[in-house]
Design a protein around this motif. Structure first.
Motif, PDB file in Angstrom:
ATOM      1  N   GLU A 244       0.830  -1.199   0.000  1.00  0.00           N
ATOM      2  CA  GLU A 244       0.000   0.000   0.000  1.00  0.00           C
ATOM      3  C   GLU A 244       0.868   1.253   0.000  1.00  0.00           C
ATOM      4  OE1 GLU A 244      -2.876  -0.240   3.187  1.00  0.00           O
ATOM      5  OE2 GLU A 244      -4.143  -1.593   1.992  1.00  0.00           O
ATOM      6  N   ALA A 245       0.262   2.342  -0.441  1.00  0.00           N
ATOM      7  CA  ALA A 245       0.925   3.645  -0.449  1.00  0.00           C
ATOM      8  C   ALA A 245      -0.127   4.706  -0.161  1.00  0.00           C
ATOM      9  CB  ALA A 245       1.580   3.906  -1.796  1.00  0.00           C
ATOM     10  N   TYR A 246       0.308   5.802   0.414  1.00  0.00           N
ATOM     11  CA  TYR A 246      -0.584   6.918   0.713  1.00  0.00           C
ATOM     12  C   TYR A 246      -0.072   8.162  -0.001  1.00  0.00           C
ATOM     13  CZ  TYR A 246      -2.571   4.060   4.417  1.00  0.00           C
ATOM     14  OH  TYR A 246      -3.196   3.049   5.122  1.00  0.00           O
ATOM     15  N   SER A 247      -1.014   8.961  -0.486  1.00  0.00           N
ATOM     16  CA  SER A 247      -0.632  10.217  -1.120  1.00  0.00           C
ATOM     17  C   SER A 247      -1.679  11.274  -0.837  1.00  0.00           C
ATOM     18  CB  SER A 247      -0.484  10.041  -2.636  1.00  0.00           C
ATOM     19  OG  SER A 247      -0.124  11.270  -3.243  1.00  0.00           O
ATOM     20  N   ASP A 248      -1.211  12.482  -0.618  1.00  0.00           N
ATOM     21  CA  ASP A 248      -2.099  13.627  -0.562  1.00  0.00           C
ATOM     22  C   ASP A 248      -2.676  13.809  -1.965  1.00  0.00           C
ATOM     23  OD1 ASP A 248      -2.917  16.486  -0.727  1.00  0.00           O
ATOM     24  OD2 ASP A 248      -1.990  16.628   1.259  1.00  0.00           O
ATOM     25  N   PRO A 249      -3.980  14.023  -2.111  1.00  0.00           N
ATOM     26  CA  PRO A 249      -4.547  14.180  -3.448  1.00  0.00           C
ATOM     27  C   PRO A 249      -3.986  15.367  -4.220  1.00  0.00           C
ATOM     28  CG  PRO A 249      -6.238  14.511  -1.743  1.00  0.00           C
ATOM     29  CD  PRO A 249      -4.998  14.050  -1.060  1.00  0.00           C
ATOM     30  N   GLU A 250      -3.416  16.354  -3.512  1.00  0.00           N
ATOM     31  CA  GLU A 250      -2.803  17.489  -4.206  1.00  0.00           C
ATOM     32  C   GLU A 250      -1.403  17.169  -4.729  1.00  0.00           C
ATOM     33  OE1 GLU A 250      -2.995  21.229  -2.175  1.00  0.00           O
ATOM     34  OE2 GLU A 250      -5.065  20.892  -1.541  1.00  0.00           O
ATOM     35  N   ASN A 251      -0.838  16.072  -4.290  1.00  0.00           N
ATOM     36  CA  ASN A 251       0.487  15.657  -4.761  1.00  0.00           C
ATOM     37  C   ASN A 251       0.302  14.857  -6.052  1.00  0.00           C
ATOM     38  OD1 ASN A 251       3.099  14.826  -5.143  1.00  0.00           O
ATOM     39  ND2 ASN A 251       3.322  13.859  -3.133  1.00  0.00           N
ATOM     40  N   MET A 252      -0.054  15.576  -7.116  1.00  0.00           N
ATOM     41  CA  MET A 252      -0.425  14.914  -8.367  1.00  0.00           C
ATOM     42  C   MET A 252       0.720  14.122  -8.994  1.00  0.00           C
ATOM     43  SD  MET A 252      -3.571  15.089  -8.712  1.00  0.00           S
ATOM     44  CE  MET A 252      -3.569  14.271 -10.292  1.00  0.00           C
ATOM     45  N   GLY A 253       1.952  14.577  -8.800  1.00  0.00           N
ATOM     46  CA  GLY A 253       3.086  13.835  -9.333  1.00  0.00           C
ATOM     47  C   GLY A 253       3.139  12.432  -8.755  1.00  0.00           C
ATOM     48  N   SER A 254       2.967  12.325  -7.446  1.00  0.00           N
ATOM     49  CA  SER A 254       3.002  11.025  -6.786  1.00  0.00           C
ATOM     50  C   SER A 254       1.800  10.173  -7.178  1.00  0.00           C
ATOM     51  CB  SER A 254       3.056  11.217  -5.270  1.00  0.00           C
ATOM     52  OG  SER A 254       3.251   9.983  -4.619  1.00  0.00           O
ATOM     53  N   VAL A 255       0.631  10.786  -7.232  1.00  0.00           N
ATOM     54  CA  VAL A 255      -0.573  10.049  -7.628  1.00  0.00           C
ATOM     55  C   VAL A 255      -0.378   9.440  -9.018  1.00  0.00           C
ATOM     56  CG1 VAL A 255      -3.016  10.300  -8.251  1.00  0.00           C
ATOM     57  CG2 VAL A 255      -2.144  11.363  -6.152  1.00  0.00           C
ATOM     58  N   LYS A 256       0.158  10.210  -9.949  1.00  0.00           N
ATOM     59  CA  LYS A 256       0.373   9.712 -11.327  1.00  0.00           C
ATOM     60  C   LYS A 256       1.351   8.546 -11.350  1.00  0.00           C
ATOM     61  CE  LYS A 256      -0.698  14.025 -13.680  1.00  0.00           C
ATOM     62  NZ  LYS A 256      -0.153  15.202 -14.393  1.00  0.00           N
ATOM     63  N   VAL A 257       2.424   8.648 -10.566  1.00  0.00           N
ATOM     64  CA  VAL A 257       3.414   7.562 -10.511  1.00  0.00           C
ATOM     65  C   VAL A 257       2.755   6.272 -10.016  1.00  0.00           C
ATOM     66  CG1 VAL A 257       5.475   6.740  -9.276  1.00  0.00           C
ATOM     67  CG2 VAL A 257       5.433   9.045 -10.259  1.00  0.00           C
ATOM     68  N   LEU A 258       1.996   6.373  -8.941  1.00  0.00           N
ATOM     69  CA  LEU A 258       1.361   5.181  -8.372  1.00  0.00           C
ATOM     70  C   LEU A 258       0.399   4.535  -9.375  1.00  0.00           C
ATOM     71  CD1 LEU A 258       0.730   6.551  -4.779  1.00  0.00           C
ATOM     72  CD2 LEU A 258       2.373   4.765  -5.414  1.00  0.00           C
ATOM     73  N   VAL A 259      -0.417   5.347 -10.013  1.00  0.00           N
ATOM     74  CA  VAL A 259      -1.387   4.814 -10.979  1.00  0.00           C
ATOM     75  C   VAL A 259      -0.668   4.172 -12.167  1.00  0.00           C
ATOM     76  CG1 VAL A 259      -3.230   5.462 -12.589  1.00  0.00           C
ATOM     77  CG2 VAL A 259      -3.240   6.352 -10.245  1.00  0.00           C
ATOM     78  N   LYS A 260       0.370   4.819 -12.676  1.00  0.00           N
ATOM     79  CA  LYS A 260       1.132   4.256 -13.801  1.00  0.00           C
ATOM     80  C   LYS A 260       1.714   2.892 -13.447  1.00  0.00           C
ATOM     81  CE  LYS A 260       2.755   8.480 -16.047  1.00  0.00           C
ATOM     82  NZ  LYS A 260       3.937   9.325 -16.278  1.00  0.00           N
ATOM     83  N   CYS A 261       2.049   2.696 -12.184  1.00  0.00           N
ATOM     84  CA  CYS A 261       2.691   1.450 -11.749  1.00  0.00           C
ATOM     85  C   CYS A 261       1.691   0.422 -11.231  1.00  0.00           C
ATOM     86  CB  CYS A 261       3.765   1.751 -10.715  1.00  0.00           C
ATOM     87  SG  CYS A 261       5.178   2.645 -11.418  1.00  0.00           S
ATOM     88  N   GLY A 262       0.410   0.646 -11.477  1.00  0.00           N
ATOM     89  CA  GLY A 262      -0.589  -0.374 -11.188  1.00  0.00           C
ATOM     90  C   GLY A 262      -1.300  -0.269  -9.865  1.00  0.00           C
ATOM     91  N   PHE A 263      -1.016   0.768  -9.075  1.00  0.00           N
ATOM     92  CA  PHE A 263      -1.724   0.952  -7.810  1.00  0.00           C
ATOM     93  C   PHE A 263      -3.137   1.458  -8.098  1.00  0.00           C
ATOM     94  CE2 PHE A 263       2.558   0.816  -6.341  1.00  0.00           C
ATOM     95  CZ  PHE A 263       2.531   0.494  -4.988  1.00  0.00           C
ATOM     96  N   ILE A 264      -4.076   1.004  -7.303  1.00  0.00           N
ATOM     97  CA  ILE A 264      -5.449   1.479  -7.446  1.00  0.00           C
ATOM     98  C   ILE A 264      -5.885   2.142  -6.151  1.00  0.00           C
ATOM     99  CG2 ILE A 264      -6.129  -0.214  -9.201  1.00  0.00           C
ATOM    100  CD1 ILE A 264      -7.551  -1.754  -6.930  1.00  0.00           C
ATOM    101  N   GLU A 265      -6.732   3.144  -6.287  1.00  0.00           N
ATOM    102  CA  GLU A 265      -7.258   3.848  -5.119  1.00  0.00           C
ATOM    103  C   GLU A 265      -8.248   2.949  -4.406  1.00  0.00           C
ATOM    104  OE1 GLU A 265     -10.122   7.648  -4.182  1.00  0.00           O
ATOM    105  OE2 GLU A 265      -8.733   7.829  -5.886  1.00  0.00           O
ATOM    106  N   VAL A 266      -8.074   2.799  -3.087  1.00  0.00           N
ATOM    107  CA  VAL A 266      -9.000   1.967  -2.309  1.00  0.00           C
ATOM    108  C   VAL A 266      -9.746   2.748  -1.238  1.00  0.00           C
ATOM    109  CG1 VAL A 266      -7.799  -0.211  -2.739  1.00  0.00           C
ATOM    110  CG2 VAL A 266      -7.144   1.172  -0.754  1.00  0.00           C
TER     111      VAL A 266
END
Length: 196
Positions: free
Chosen positions: A143-165
């Motif tokens: 698992e990973a956590y990201s602030d929704p305003e940290n769009m760079g991190s959100v994009k990295v996680l999604v590109k690498c197969g992480f899904i929002e739960v």
């Protein structure tokens, strides 16, 4: 472990200088709940808690540019990097890894500000996931956590197969941010099972 542009080396006490150069930057550390490390001793203490000898379930790596990159590719990477950037010296540009296995391991990463926007985090995370699944057969979830305003991190996680739960509202506080009460997105990736 190596990718096309990067080398990931298990984090050790020998990486303190590079670790501090990243974690002492308020802009680079602004999304972390711990905030920037004000002194090298702060960085030493924080890094020590992440080392495998002090956290046996951890899987933490220092990230560098590969030293054998073709000169033309290295020049392209270094062209607009500030003079004090580790991109210019092939120094430590980031760290990445997992810690805490209760109830599931959690991913964290940070990169020197001069390394942002170049695809390094996505490249490193793709490689890290392969090593994590190989080295941690007892886990099927990360698992990973990201602030929704940290769009760079959100994009990295999604590109690498992480899904929002899950989205957590006002779950933690970063006194240096506006507003200080911050939301969190919890992401999850699971081990790919071999086909039957």
């Amino acid at each position: 472990m190596q990718t096309s542009r990067l080398e990931l080396v298990r984090l050790s006490s020998g990486h303190l200088e590079g670790f501090h150069a990243i974690w002492s930057n308020p802009h680079a550390a602004r999304w972390s709940s711990r905030g920037p490390c004000k002194t090298i001793e702060d960085s030493r203490e924080w890094m020590s808690a992440l080392l495998v000898e002090n956290s046996p379930m951890a899987e933490k790596y220092a990230i560098f540019l590969r030293s054998d990159l073709p000169a033309s590719e290295l020049e392209e990477i270094q062209r607009d990097a500030p003079d004090d950037s580790p991109l210019r010296t092939c120094g430590m540009i980031g760290s990445m890894g997992s810690w805490s296995a209760d109830p599931v391991p959690e991913l964290g990463y940070i990169f020197h500000q001069s390394a942002w926007g170049r695809g390094f985090a996505t490249e490193a995370l793709s490689a890290f996931l392969q090593v994590f699944w190989a080295n941690k057969p007892q886990f099927d979830t990360l698992e990973a956590y990201s602030d929704p305003e940290n769009m760079g991190s959100v994009k990295v996680l999604v590109k690498c197969g992480f899904i929002e739960v899950e989205r957590q509202s006002g779950n933690y506080e970063l006194p240096w941010m506006t507003p200080p009460k911050r939301d969190l997105i919890r992401f999850r990736v699971t081990r790919k099972q071999p086909p039957n």
